[in-house]
Design an enzyme around this catalytic site. Structure first.
Site, PDB file in Angstrom:
ATOM      1  N   TRP A 136       0.821  -1.211   0.000  1.00 46.93           N
ATOM      2  CA  TRP A 136       0.000   0.000   0.000  1.00 46.93           C
ATOM      3  C   TRP A 136       0.851   1.255   0.000  1.00 46.93           C
ATOM      4  O   TRP A 136       0.518   2.241  -0.663  1.00 46.93           O
ATOM      5  CB  TRP A 136      -1.001  -0.007   1.157  1.00 46.93           C
ATOM      6  CG  TRP A 136      -2.118  -0.968   0.894  1.00 46.93           C
ATOM      7  CD1 TRP A 136      -2.406  -2.113   1.583  1.00 46.93           C
ATOM      8  CD2 TRP A 136      -3.088  -0.898  -0.179  1.00 46.93           C
ATOM      9  NE1 TRP A 136      -3.483  -2.753   1.010  1.00 46.93           N
ATOM     10  CE2 TRP A 136      -3.920  -2.028  -0.064  1.00 46.93           C
ATOM     11  CE3 TRP A 136      -3.322   0.004  -1.211  1.00 46.93           C
ATOM     12  CZ2 TRP A 136      -4.982  -2.278  -0.948  1.00 46.93           C
ATOM     13  CZ3 TRP A 136      -4.375  -0.239  -2.097  1.00 46.93           C
ATOM     14  CH2 TRP A 136      -5.182  -1.370  -1.957  1.00 46.93           C
ATOM     15  N   ASP A 139      -1.707   6.718   6.407  1.00 45.65           N
ATOM     16  CA  ASP A 139      -2.795   5.913   5.858  1.00 45.65           C
ATOM     17  C   ASP A 139      -3.138   4.868   6.928  1.00 45.65           C
ATOM     18  O   ASP A 139      -2.369   3.943   7.166  1.00 45.65           O
ATOM     19  CB  ASP A 139      -2.324   5.241   4.556  1.00 45.65           C
ATOM     20  CG  ASP A 139      -3.371   4.287   3.976  1.00 45.65           C
ATOM     21  OD1 ASP A 139      -4.459   4.126   4.574  1.00 45.65           O
ATOM     22  OD2 ASP A 139      -3.090   3.691   2.917  1.00 45.65           O
ATOM     23  N   LYS A 155     -12.445  -1.392   5.996  1.00 45.81           N
ATOM     24  CA  LYS A 155     -11.664  -2.371   6.746  1.00 45.81           C
ATOM     25  C   LYS A 155     -12.198  -2.473   8.173  1.00 45.81           C
ATOM     26  O   LYS A 155     -12.541  -3.528   8.643  1.00 45.81           O
ATOM     27  CB  LYS A 155     -10.169  -2.001   6.767  1.00 45.81           C
ATOM     28  CG  LYS A 155      -9.523  -1.701   5.409  1.00 45.81           C
ATOM     29  CD  LYS A 155      -9.668  -2.808   4.421  1.00 45.81           C
ATOM     30  CE  LYS A 155      -9.111  -2.616   3.015  1.00 45.81           C
ATOM     31  NZ  LYS A 155      -8.179  -1.600   2.676  1.00 45.81           N
TER      32      LYS A 155
HETATM   33  C1  LIG Z   1      -7.553  -1.179   1.305  1.00 45.93           C
HETATM   34  C2  LIG Z   1      -6.477  -0.185   1.492  1.00 45.93           C
HETATM   35  C3  LIG Z   1      -6.345   0.925   0.652  1.00 45.93           C
HETATM   36  C4  LIG Z   1      -7.221   1.153  -0.565  1.00 45.93           C
HETATM   37  O1  LIG Z   1      -8.522   1.422  -0.241  1.00 45.93           O
HETATM   38  P1  LIG Z   1      -9.629   1.727  -1.370  1.00 45.93           P
HETATM   39  O2  LIG Z   1     -10.757   2.232  -0.555  1.00 45.93           O
HETATM   40  O3  LIG Z   1      -9.904   0.433  -2.062  1.00 45.93           O
HETATM   41  O4  LIG Z   1      -9.062   2.740  -2.282  1.00 45.93           O
HETATM   42  C5  LIG Z   1      -5.333   1.835   0.922  1.00 45.93           C
HETATM   43  N1  LIG Z   1      -4.501   1.658   1.963  1.00 45.93           N
HETATM   44  C6  LIG Z   1      -4.593   0.596   2.790  1.00 45.93           C
HETATM   45  C7  LIG Z   1      -3.652   0.461   3.931  1.00 45.93           C
HETATM   46  C8  LIG Z   1      -5.586  -0.355   2.582  1.00 45.93           C
HETATM   47  O5  LIG Z   1      -5.691  -1.413   3.406  1.00 45.93           O
END
Ligand SMILES: *Cc1c(COP(=O)(O)O)cnc(C)c1O
Length: 375
Positions: free
Chosen positions: A102, A187, A211
């Site tokens: 990521w 993030d 998540k």
């Molecule tokens: C799932 C995830 C993303 C991407 O998320 P989307 O909503 O599909 O764009 C970005 N960073 C992390 C750490 C993730 O687990």
């Protein structure tokens, strides 16, 4: 009705009480004769939900007054581009810590977005080893490994690498890097609201909801007001963070049902005792699995270094891919789903987000011990 034990990485398990509440209110929300999805986003019924979701976020996380709490669409992936568009000035660059798939994605989008606007990006640290199919990430860096440019627009970290199972600050030996006066941007898509957090250490936190806190379609952004004010004005309004900040995230139509579900999940989280209680519960859940893994080295192997092991996504390997296939199949027959590792890395991954019940971990750990004994 029979619900499975859901270990999906995202979209992921939602708390049953939050879903049941949605079912109860689905056709007739707040005695209004319609579903929350059918309401105007400018009406009092929806606005009450919207404001409650923001208030719960502020309360649970202890967000200081100097920070905005925003809802943005487009997924965390959109923020990969939107953050540099807002915060990197012409001639300036932003620093990135790369600890997995990521952060690689965040970096490569930032490279494009910053270059488009006359800026750039730099890698302040990468823990990756190997190339191509052999590329691997098994740890977070020590603070001294991160070389922060004091003139950087910000330092970006991926708090939890969902695919590689690597997480910052689970162990005090792997804290978030020190950024000094440079704003720390994180993030937290896959580890938002699982523990208490001192928000004032961060300039900006963003998290896709699907998540740990709701369904897909919404990203929560917690950002220092001063950073919003400093943001570039020569980019489209829809990408400026000041747009949701100045309009209570109601500039255009927000994903109302997603925000409603976040409200339900946060009300559940508060009822369980908030983030302190949730952290204890989550740490116990993950350590259940790591204990079984470490107790059966002939069957299981966690590639992640001990100090960096994620509390949210527990990844491990079995001796062969055929063993892994059999493991996933047998677990599924016992009602445990979502255990296949990400297609890019293979192996097994058990995601243990807030809504994943401790009893499911007992079931999975029991199955793993039995599977190992049978060989
Ligand atoms: C799932 C995830 C993303 C991407 O998320 P989307 O909503 O599909 O764009 C970005 N960073 C992390 C750490 C993730 O687990």
């Amino acid at each position: 009705m029979s619900r499975v034990m859901n270990f999906n990485a995202g979209p992921a398990a939602l708390p049953l009480p939050a879903l049941e509440r949605a079912r109860e209110e689905f056709l007739d929300f707040a005695k209004s004769g319609m579903s929350v999805m059918e309401h105007s986003h400018r009406g009092k019924e929806y606005e009450a939900v919207h404001d409650e979701a923001i208030a719960l976020l502020r309360e649970l996380l202890g967000v200081p007054d100097a920070y905005e709490v925003l809802f943005v669409q487009g997924g965390a992936s959109q923020l990969f581009a939107q953050i540099p568009m807002n915060l990197v000035e012409k001639g300036q660059s932003a620093d990135y810590v790369v600890t997995g798939a990521w952060s690689e994605k965040a970096l490569s989008e930032a490279k494009v977005a910053a270059a488009m606007l006359g800026g750039g990006v730099k890698v302040a640290c990468s823990t990756g080893t190997g190339e191509g199919k052999e590329k691997s990430y098994v740890r977070c860096p020590l603070p001294a490994e991160v070389k922060v440019d004091p003139a950087a627009a910000y330092l970006h970290v991926t708090s939890n690498e969902t695919i590689h199972g690597v997480e910052f600050e689970v162990d005090p030996a792997r804290p978030f890097p020190q950024a000094g006066a440079v704003p720390l941007v994180a993030d937290m898509s896959s580890d938002f609201l699982w523990r208490k957090l001192d928000v004032s250490r961060f300039g900006l936190i963003y998290a896709g909801a699907q998540k740990n806190i709701g369904p897909s379609g919404v990203v929560v952004v917690v950002v220092r007001k001063e950073l919003v004010a400093r943001g570039r004005k020569d980019i489209p309004k829809i990408f400026q963070l000041r747009t949701p900040a100045e309009n209570r995230s109601l500039y255009n139509t927000p994903p109302t049902f997603g925000i409603y579900m976040i409200r339900n999940v946060l009300a559940w989280l508060k009822g369980l005792g908030g983030l302190g209680a949730m952290e204890a519960r989550n740490r116990a859940k993950a350590s259940r699995l790591y204990q079984v893994i470490d107790a059966h080295p002939g069957t299981y192997r966690c590639p992640v270094e001990r100090e960096s092991r994620s509390v949210m996504n527990v990844v491990f390997r079995l001796p062969t891919e055929a063993d892994e296939e059999r493991f996933v199949k047998e677990a599924k027959a016992k009602g445990m789903v979502g255990l296949k590792g990400h297609r890019s890395v293979g192996g097994i991954r058990a995601s243990t987000y807030n809504a994943v019940e401790p009893a499911w971990l007992d079931a999975l750990a029991g199955f793993m011990a039995d599977f190992a004994k049978r060989g």
